[in-house]
Scaffold this motif. Structure first.
Motif, PDB file in Angstrom:
ATOM      1  N   GLU A 199     -54.033 -81.893 -30.273  1.00 59.90           N
ATOM      2  CA  GLU A 199     -53.637 -82.673 -31.447  1.00 59.90           C
ATOM      3  C   GLU A 199     -52.127 -82.576 -31.610  1.00 59.90           C
ATOM      4  OE1 GLU A 199     -55.805 -81.032 -34.665  1.00 59.90           O
ATOM      5  OE2 GLU A 199     -57.756 -81.789 -33.991  1.00 59.90           O
ATOM      6  N   ILE A 200     -51.523 -83.712 -31.861  1.00 58.23           N
ATOM      7  CA  ILE A 200     -50.063 -83.788 -31.987  1.00 58.23           C
ATOM      8  C   ILE A 200     -49.719 -84.124 -33.433  1.00 58.23           C
ATOM      9  CG2 ILE A 200     -47.968 -84.910 -31.168  1.00 58.23           C
ATOM     10  CD1 ILE A 200     -49.499 -85.654 -28.631  1.00 58.23           C
ATOM     11  N   GLU A 201     -48.910 -83.275 -34.019  1.00 57.62           N
ATOM     12  CA  GLU A 201     -48.415 -83.554 -35.378  1.00 57.62           C
ATOM     13  C   GLU A 201     -46.914 -83.745 -35.290  1.00 57.62           C
ATOM     14  OE1 GLU A 201     -48.063 -81.523 -39.826  1.00 57.62           O
ATOM     15  OE2 GLU A 201     -49.090 -80.472 -38.203  1.00 57.62           O
ATOM     16  N   VAL A 202     -46.452 -84.894 -35.743  1.00 54.78           N
ATOM     17  CA  VAL A 202     -45.042 -85.229 -35.643  1.00 54.78           C
ATOM     18  C   VAL A 202     -44.441 -85.299 -37.034  1.00 54.78           C
ATOM     19  CG1 VAL A 202     -43.369 -86.937 -34.849  1.00 54.78           C
ATOM     20  CG2 VAL A 202     -45.435 -86.507 -33.526  1.00 54.78           C
ATOM     21  N   THR A 203     -43.339 -84.605 -37.207  1.00 57.94           N
ATOM     22  CA  THR A 203     -42.600 -84.664 -38.465  1.00 57.94           C
ATOM     23  C   THR A 203     -41.247 -85.285 -38.164  1.00 57.94           C
ATOM     24  OG1 THR A 203     -43.679 -82.659 -39.221  1.00 57.94           O
ATOM     25  CG2 THR A 203     -41.705 -83.355 -40.394  1.00 57.94           C
ATOM     26  N   SER A 204     -41.043 -86.494 -38.636  1.00 61.11           N
ATOM     27  CA  SER A 204     -39.774 -87.176 -38.414  1.00 61.11           C
ATOM     28  C   SER A 204     -38.854 -86.891 -39.586  1.00 61.11           C
ATOM     29  CB  SER A 204     -39.999 -88.684 -38.278  1.00 61.11           C
ATOM     30  OG  SER A 204     -38.777 -89.333 -38.037  1.00 61.11           O
ATOM     31  N   PHE A 205     -37.702 -86.381 -39.277  1.00 66.93           N
ATOM     32  CA  PHE A 205     -36.807 -85.950 -40.350  1.00 66.93           C
ATOM     33  C   PHE A 205     -35.789 -87.009 -40.734  1.00 66.93           C
ATOM     34  CE2 PHE A 205     -38.520 -81.896 -40.442  1.00 66.93           C
ATOM     35  CZ  PHE A 205     -38.733 -81.464 -39.147  1.00 66.93           C
ATOM     36  N   SER A 206     -35.736 -88.078 -39.996  1.00 69.34           N
ATOM     37  CA  SER A 206     -34.783 -89.130 -40.315  1.00 69.34           C
ATOM     38  C   SER A 206     -35.400 -90.452 -39.925  1.00 69.34           C
ATOM     39  CB  SER A 206     -33.466 -88.909 -39.576  1.00 69.34           C
ATOM     40  OG  SER A 206     -32.566 -89.957 -39.852  1.00 69.34           O
ATOM     41  N   SER A 207     -35.237 -91.418 -40.803  1.00 66.52           N
ATOM     42  CA  SER A 207     -35.791 -92.724 -40.477  1.00 66.52           C
ATOM     43  C   SER A 207     -35.014 -93.397 -39.360  1.00 66.52           C
ATOM     44  CB  SER A 207     -35.788 -93.622 -41.725  1.00 66.52           C
ATOM     45  OG  SER A 207     -34.462 -93.748 -42.225  1.00 66.52           O
ATOM     46  N   ALA A 208     -33.762 -92.977 -39.187  1.00 63.92           N
ATOM     47  CA  ALA A 208     -32.948 -93.555 -38.122  1.00 63.92           C
ATOM     48  C   ALA A 208     -31.988 -92.487 -37.611  1.00 63.92           C
ATOM     49  CB  ALA A 208     -32.175 -94.778 -38.625  1.00 63.92           C
ATOM     50  N   VAL A 209     -31.639 -92.621 -36.333  1.00 62.81           N
ATOM     51  CA  VAL A 209     -30.705 -91.700 -35.696  1.00 62.81           C
ATOM     52  C   VAL A 209     -29.427 -92.464 -35.415  1.00 62.81           C
ATOM     53  CG1 VAL A 209     -30.307 -90.192 -33.734  1.00 62.81           C
ATOM     54  CG2 VAL A 209     -32.606 -90.430 -34.674  1.00 62.81           C
ATOM     55  N   PRO A 210     -28.273 -91.961 -35.869  1.00 59.97           N
ATOM     56  CA  PRO A 210     -27.021 -92.680 -35.607  1.00 59.97           C
ATOM     57  C   PRO A 210     -26.777 -92.808 -34.111  1.00 59.97           C
ATOM     58  CG  PRO A 210     -26.713 -91.007 -37.298  1.00 59.97           C
ATOM     59  CD  PRO A 210     -28.071 -90.774 -36.712  1.00 59.97           C
ATOM     60  N   GLU A 211     -26.254 -93.960 -33.719  1.00 56.57           N
ATOM     61  CA  GLU A 211     -26.059 -94.178 -32.285  1.00 56.57           C
ATOM     62  C   GLU A 211     -24.942 -93.327 -31.715  1.00 56.57           C
ATOM     63  OE1 GLU A 211     -24.607 -98.026 -31.150  1.00 56.57           O
ATOM     64  OE2 GLU A 211     -23.863 -98.449 -33.157  1.00 56.57           O
ATOM     65  N   ASP A 212     -24.099 -92.756 -32.558  1.00 54.26           N
ATOM     66  CA  ASP A 212     -23.033 -91.889 -32.048  1.00 54.26           C
ATOM     67  C   ASP A 212     -23.452 -90.428 -32.029  1.00 54.26           C
ATOM     68  OD1 ASP A 212     -23.138 -91.482 -34.740  1.00 54.26           O
ATOM     69  OD2 ASP A 212     -20.974 -91.595 -35.079  1.00 54.26           O
ATOM     70  N   SER A 213     -24.804 -90.178 -32.155  1.00 56.17           N
ATOM     71  CA  SER A 213     -25.285 -88.800 -32.115  1.00 56.17           C
ATOM     72  C   SER A 213     -24.982 -88.186 -30.752  1.00 56.17           C
ATOM     73  CB  SER A 213     -26.797 -88.752 -32.387  1.00 56.17           C
ATOM     74  OG  SER A 213     -27.085 -89.253 -33.667  1.00 56.17           O
ATOM     75  N   LYS A 214     -24.609 -86.929 -30.799  1.00 56.13           N
ATOM     76  CA  LYS A 214     -24.318 -86.225 -29.556  1.00 56.13           C
ATOM     77  C   LYS A 214     -25.620 -85.785 -28.906  1.00 56.13           C
ATOM     78  CE  LYS A 214     -19.815 -84.481 -31.088  1.00 56.13           C
ATOM     79  NZ  LYS A 214     -19.014 -83.266 -31.345  1.00 56.13           N
ATOM     80  N   PRO A 215     -25.621 -85.608 -27.605  1.00 53.34           N
ATOM     81  CA  PRO A 215     -26.823 -85.070 -26.944  1.00 53.34           C
ATOM     82  C   PRO A 215     -27.207 -83.715 -27.544  1.00 53.34           C
ATOM     83  CG  PRO A 215     -25.316 -85.971 -25.318  1.00 53.34           C
ATOM     84  CD  PRO A 215     -24.579 -85.991 -26.627  1.00 53.34           C
ATOM     85  N   GLY A 216     -28.525 -83.555 -27.752  1.00 53.67           N
ATOM     86  CA  GLY A 216     -29.013 -82.314 -28.353  1.00 53.67           C
ATOM     87  C   GLY A 216     -29.322 -82.436 -29.826  1.00 53.67           C
ATOM     88  N   ARG A 217     -29.102 -83.613 -30.387  1.00 51.06           N
ATOM     89  CA  ARG A 217     -29.424 -83.790 -31.805  1.00 51.06           C
ATOM     90  C   ARG A 217     -30.936 -83.881 -31.984  1.00 51.06           C
ATOM     91  NH1 ARG A 217     -26.709 -86.967 -36.630  1.00 51.06           N
ATOM     92  NH2 ARG A 217     -28.483 -87.034 -38.060  1.00 51.06           N
ATOM     93  N   THR A 218     -31.459 -83.123 -32.961  1.00 45.27           N
ATOM     94  CA  THR A 218     -32.904 -83.106 -33.210  1.00 45.27           C
ATOM     95  C   THR A 218     -33.313 -84.338 -34.004  1.00 45.27           C
ATOM     96  OG1 THR A 218     -33.002 -80.706 -33.147  1.00 45.27           O
ATOM     97  CG2 THR A 218     -34.799 -81.837 -34.262  1.00 45.27           C
ATOM     98  N   VAL A 219     -34.325 -84.995 -33.485  1.00 39.28           N
ATOM     99  CA  VAL A 219     -34.852 -86.186 -34.139  1.00 39.28           C
ATOM    100  C   VAL A 219     -36.091 -85.846 -34.951  1.00 39.28           C
ATOM    101  CG1 VAL A 219     -35.796 -88.489 -33.736  1.00 39.28           C
ATOM    102  CG2 VAL A 219     -33.945 -87.622 -32.290  1.00 39.28           C
ATOM    103  N   ALA A 220     -36.958 -85.015 -34.386  1.00 39.63           N
ATOM    104  CA  ALA A 220     -38.208 -84.687 -35.075  1.00 39.63           C
ATOM    105  C   ALA A 220     -38.711 -83.345 -34.577  1.00 39.63           C
ATOM    106  CB  ALA A 220     -39.264 -85.765 -34.823  1.00 39.63           C
ATOM    107  N   LEU A 221     -39.564 -82.736 -35.391  1.00 38.16           N
ATOM    108  CA  LEU A 221     -40.275 -81.528 -34.988  1.00 38.16           C
ATOM    109  C   LEU A 221     -41.696 -81.919 -34.626  1.00 38.16           C
ATOM    110  CD1 LEU A 221     -39.266 -78.673 -37.432  1.00 38.16           C
ATOM    111  CD2 LEU A 221     -38.550 -79.024 -35.092  1.00 38.16           C
ATOM    112  N   ILE A 222     -42.173 -81.364 -33.550  1.00 38.78           N
ATOM    113  CA  ILE A 222     -43.510 -81.702 -33.064  1.00 38.78           C
ATOM    114  C   ILE A 222     -44.290 -80.414 -32.901  1.00 38.78           C
ATOM    115  CG2 ILE A 222     -44.814 -82.669 -31.148  1.00 38.78           C
ATOM    116  CD1 ILE A 222     -42.343 -84.459 -30.647  1.00 38.78           C
TER     117      ILE A 222
END
Length: 1040
Positions: A612-635
């Motif tokens: 079972e996969i539970e996804v928690t999205s912490f932001s409705s959108a991710v800025p396109e200038d985000s640096k590599p390694g930016r967390t989008v969601a916890l799974i």
């Protein structure tokens, strides 16, 4: 009660995500709004940033237990917490929360231990339970009772049971692990229903609180009857008198017996015992139900004056119990027998001369009746010469003559003789009985007088069918003779079974393993029990023990005949991995005996649960200038299976700029960016997250989450054409729209909202006459343009977006003024001194045909067709003398002059352009004919000037045509190159390229450009403007 404490704080930093874990403890049942802990303080967070960073608890519960205040970071209870509701039957109760802050992302885990209070008393499923126990059960029989339940844990859970004081039962407690403590009622003293038909007990369950809490259940034991009492007659002896010859069905006597047992065991039926003389069965009968003895046959006192009949009272139990009682019936004599006369004649004849008193015969009389009924008086009936003379013996007479006889009168007398039976007693009858040697039986003999001696077999030692099913005895009857005679009879005693043995299981313990999800009907294990008893008493049936709950009965069933335990419902390892089931083996006796045995079933886990996969999205959108390694969601992933079946590996679909990084917590992952994002290239990603376990075969599940890339202002506005080339007709009214420029911004929202303005330089006065609409780029002229004054100009337009920071771009706009036919032709030659278009040409009279008289020269400030001039003779004195070239304006002679021709000729030449509305001018040439000598000098001068002028015109024409051809060729090459550059659809926004395809992209615009370049070639010679007209351009193209 309020209670809280911070147990520990664990901080970690993983993949750019700040994370920490806190532990608090709180008592259950605290009031709503109780403070659990100050998370912000314990984590060192700035309170002022919590609200802006959207500090919250991430939960899927519709009614969460806790909430965090975004103003101060304090964790509160939202409602009362019942530990037993949240953590049912769990020794420890920990509630795990995830709290999140954004910008930057921080995840903090909060573990809250709910401390148990002794707020529940042990309770039984029922306030009262009823048991039915046969009175025949042996001491030591165990009866499981329904256990009590206490939702509290630890020392506050159920700890012990107590049973109220009584003489027949005691209590034992069995610890069944997960199922808790189970009370077992044990019979310690034999029960007797006839003494006590029921027993009321109180079972008390107590927890370990101080003071302890308790719950009670009434145990009502109903003692079931077994056939342990024989019928008892109401009298010790029954004696009755009966008149002989009593009518059939006459009731002689009614016996009565009672049985203390219940039901069929207490129902009494009556019969004659086996020792009753078979002759009596013809004389008497007994009513089985009422015990009435009735007359069945003829009762004759004379045959027997006394009967002793043994009556048996039996119950209907299995096996039945019986009691015998003798009934003595005395027969009352009635006068129902005539006297019997026995005559002994001593002579068949007597002489007729016999004297009176001669004895003829001896006569004896007998009456079977007794008493006065048996007293007999004899006499001779009729007129006969005989008389009876009594003898000395009682009832003996002599028949003698009383008068002389006369044969001649009567020669014969007939006398009927009748004899009576008098049976003798048998001195050699049976005098004694003997029984062969044995351990269980003895013999008694009853003397029934006339009926003789009756042998009675007595049991003096208990029988055991399981030890000996039958006994063979030899009964010997001996008479009184010398030597004595004897007879024997073999007695076979078949021992009937009673239910005195309980079923015994074949094993001391039963264990089995069962795969989860086994099909319904699968046999798990077969238990086997045997019973030494016989018949129904030895037939074993299987069932669940009384303590097996309803839930287990929905999952399993036991075959009552074979003892097979069978799967009945869905078996799920994840719900329970072990079952302990009590199986009861019972016989089919009237008072059945039973034994219970526990069967332990261990469930084997199968890989039957997908992760079972539970996804928690912490932001409705991710800025396109985000640096590599930016967390989008916890799974978080979870697999209910165990062992390798529950080990889960996660991955994301290929071709996306995201990856999964494991967290320090097991089965937790962070979805992070792995490369730069570009919203303009792809504004949204559907990321497929796959969770796969390590089972064999493996199971997997997936979940698709949509990540929207939010825009940042990283794109400048781009014009569709650079540079722009526009064509504006001269004399267009001021205030009208000339054209518009358009730019596009790949960003969105305010970042893509473009406004336009004209770049104005101080030295460019021309741009002050232009205005641009900042919203749509429409350019308006504040004055009209004159092609003859301004043929082309250039300015810069700036397009700016509304992002932060603001980005802009500019474009060069080239404006070409298109000519209108607003200028009339101007006559250059002939031109008089006063400025009028009039001249005089003198030619010799002797010129040849085709002689060039003069050339009318004119120009038109317009270009193209508007400046393309045509010449015609409007007025001439003699049409046969002169011809005017339509295109060059040359006037030549058509023939030679004659003497008769006039000396002066007037030619009016009309010069008009080719505009839609032609404009024209006229020139007047006066041709004078002179003599050859006079005209020669003037002719030479004009000829030289003309040749020089024509040579210059040709030279300038060649230069102009060459320049136009080169410019045209360059334009074609640029157009081809720009069309080729359009094959690349994607241009990096980070390396912008200028697009030069402009208005030359369409064939119409190319045509106009070529038209413009080909039609506009002006050469200057001195102060005079010469128009080079491109005769290849036709009027149709000019109109387009």
């Amino acid at each position: 009660m309020k209670g809280r404490r911070v147990v520990c704080l664990i901080a970690m930093l993983l993949c750019g995500v700040a994370s920490a874990q806190l532990r608090y403890s709180i008592s259950e049942e605290v009031e709503e709004g109780t403070v659990v802990g100050n998370i912000a303080k314990d984590l060192g967070l700035e309170k002022s940033t919590l609200k802006g960073r959207k500090y919250r608890i991430v939960t899927s519960a519709t009614d969460p237990l806790f909430n965090v205040d975004q103003n101060d970071g304090i964790l509160y209870t939202r409602r009362k917490i019942d530990r037993e509701e949240v953590c049912e039957r769990s020794s420890t109760c920990t509630i795990n929360l995830k709290t999140v802050l954004e910008n930057p992302l921080e995840v903090h885990y909060v573990a809250i231990e709910v401390v148990d209070l002794n707020d529940h008393s042990p309770t039984f499923p029922e306030k009262e339970t009823k048991l039915e126990i046969f009175e025949s059960v042996l001491p030591g029989v165990r009866i499981p009772l329904q256990p009590a339940r206490d939702p509290d844990s630890g020392p506050f859970s159920l700890q012990q049971y107590k049973l109220s004081s009584n003489d027949h039962f005691r209590l034992e407690v069995k610890d069944s692990g997960d199922d808790g403590k189970i009370p077992i009622l044990i019979v310690q003293k034999s029960l007797d229903r006839e003494t006590a038909g029921s027993h009321t007990l109180i079972l008390t369950a107590m927890d370990g609180g101080k003071p302890p809490k308790s719950g009670t259940m009434n145990v009502l034991v109903s003692v079931l009857d077994v056939n342990d009492n024989g019928p008892v007659f109401s009298k010790d002896a029954y004696t009755v008198t009966l008149h002989e010859n009593a009518r059939v069905n006459t009731t002689v006597i009614q016996v009565n017996a009672t049985d203390l047992d219940d039901g069929p065991n207490g129902d009494v039926v009556y019969s004659f015992s086996n020792g009753v003389n078979r002759k009596f069965f013809k004389l008497f009968d007994i009513n089985q139900k009422t015990g009435e003895i009735i007359v069945k046959g003829l009762i004759d006192y004379e045959e027997r004056d006394r009967y002793e009949i043994e009556i048996q009272a039996s119950d209907k139990g299995l096996p039945p119990m019986a009691t015998q009682k003798s009934v003595i019936i005395k027969i009352v004599d009635v006068n129902d027998n005539a006297p019997d006369i026995e005559v002994t004649s001593f002579s068949s004849s007597i002489p007729e001369d016999s004297r009176p008193g001669t004895t003829v015969a001896l006569i004896s009389v007998n009456d079977l009746d007794s008493g006065v009924n048996g007293k007999v008086i004899c006499s001779v009936i009729g007129d006969v010469p005989f008389i009876l003379s009594p003898s000395l013996q009682d009832n003996m007479y002599s028949l003698v003559t009383k008068t002389p006889l006369d044969r001649e009168k009567q020669s014969q007398y007939i006398i009927t003789l009748q004899g009576a039976r008098d049976p003798d007693s048998d001195m050699f009858s049976v005098q004694q009985y003997k029984l062969s040697q044995n351990d269980h039986f003895r013999l008694e003999v009853k003397d029934r007088e006339e009926d003789g001696k009756i042998p009675v077999l007595f049991l003096h030692k208990a029988l055991d069918k399981e030890a000996a099913r039958s006994h063979r005895l030899l009964l010997t009857a001996v008479d009184g003779g010398k030597p004595a005679r004897s007879g024997t009879m073999e007695i076979i005693v078949n021992v009937l079974d009673v239910n005195d043995n309980m079923p015994v299981f074949a094993r001391d313990s039963y264990t089995a393993v069962l795969d989860e999800n086994s099909p319904i009907g699968t046999t798990i294990i077969q238990v086997n029990a045997t019973d030494l008893d016989d018949g129904l008493n030895g037939e074993v049936v299987y069932s669940f023990g009384s303590n097996v709950n309803k839930k287990l009965r929905q999952l399993f069933e036991v075959d009552s005949n074979t003892g097979e335990i069978i799967v009945k419902g869905p078996i799920d390892y994840e719900e329970k991995d072990r079952y302990q089931i009590d199986i009861k083996a019972s016989d089919k006796g009237t008072a059945p005996l039973a034994t219970e045995k526990s069967v332990k079933i261990t469930i084997v886990d199968l890989n039957d649960n997908t992760p079972e996969i539970e996804v928690t999205s912490f932001s409705s959108a991710v800025p396109e200038d985000s640096k590599p390694g930016r967390t989008v969601a916890l799974i978080s992933v979870n697999d209910k299976d165990s062992g390798v079946n529950g080990k889960v590996m996660c991955s994301v679909s290929e071709g996306v700029p995201f990856t999964l990084t494991p967290s320090l917590q097991e089965n937790m992952y962070s979805l992070v960016t792995k490369s730069l994002l570009d919203r303009e290239h792809q504004p949204k990603y559907d990321i497929r997250i796959v969770a796969k376990d390590a089972g064999n075969p493996p199971l997997s599940s997936h979940r698709i989450i949509s990540v929207t890339i939010s825009d940042v202002n990283d794109n400048s506005p781009e014009f569709s054409t650079n540079p722009y080339m526009f064509y504006v007709t001269e004399n267009k009214a001021a205030g009208g729209s000339l054209f518009s420029v358009s730019a596009h911004d790949c960003d969105e929202g305010d970042n893509a909202h473009i406004s336009y303005n004209i770049m104005r330089n101080a030295d460019e006065k021309l741009t002050s006459f232009l205005s641009i609409n900042p919203e749509n780029g429409e350019i308006v002229a504040l004055k009209s343009f004159d092609f003859e004054t301004l043929k082309t100009f250039q300015f810069q337009v700036v397009a700016s977006d509304s992002g932060t920071p603001l980005l802009s771009n500019n474009v060069t706009v080239n404006v070409f003024i298109l000519d209108q036919n607003d200028n009339a032709p101007v006559i250059l030659y002939p031109l008089s001194s006063n400025g009028s278009a009039q001249g005089v040409e003198e030619i010799p009279r002797n010129v040849n045909t085709g002689h060039l008289v003069t050339k009318v020269r004119a120009y038109d400030a317009d270009i193209g067709y508007n400046g393309w001039l045509l010449f015609s003779l409007q007025e001439v004195t003699d049409h046969s003398l002169f011809a005017l070239d339509r295109y060059t304006g040359q006037i030549r002679t058509l023939r030679s002059f004659t003497e008769t021709d006039e000396a002066e000729h007037k030619l009016v030449i009309l010069v008009k352009d080719n505009g839609n509305v032609s404009l024209s001018a006229t020139a007047t040439v006066i041709v004078k004919l002179v003599e050859p000598k006079e005209a020669f000098a003037a002719s030479d001068v004009k000829s030289a000037a003309k040749d020089d002028e024509d040579s210059n015109v040709i030279f300038y024409l060649m230069i102009t045509l060459g320049a136009v051809s080169v410019l045209f060729l360059v334009s074609i090459i640029v157009l081809i190159a720009m069309q080729c550059s359009k094959s690349t659809d994607y241009t990096s926004k980070y390396l912008p390229e200028t697009n030069y395809d402009g208005t030359l992209r369409t064939s119409e615009e190319v045509r106009k450009t070529i038209l413009y370049l080909g039609s506009y070639a002006i050469m200057l010679r001195g102060k005079k403007k010469l128009i080079l007209q491109n005769n290849l351009l036709n009027r149709k193209h000019q109109e387009a």
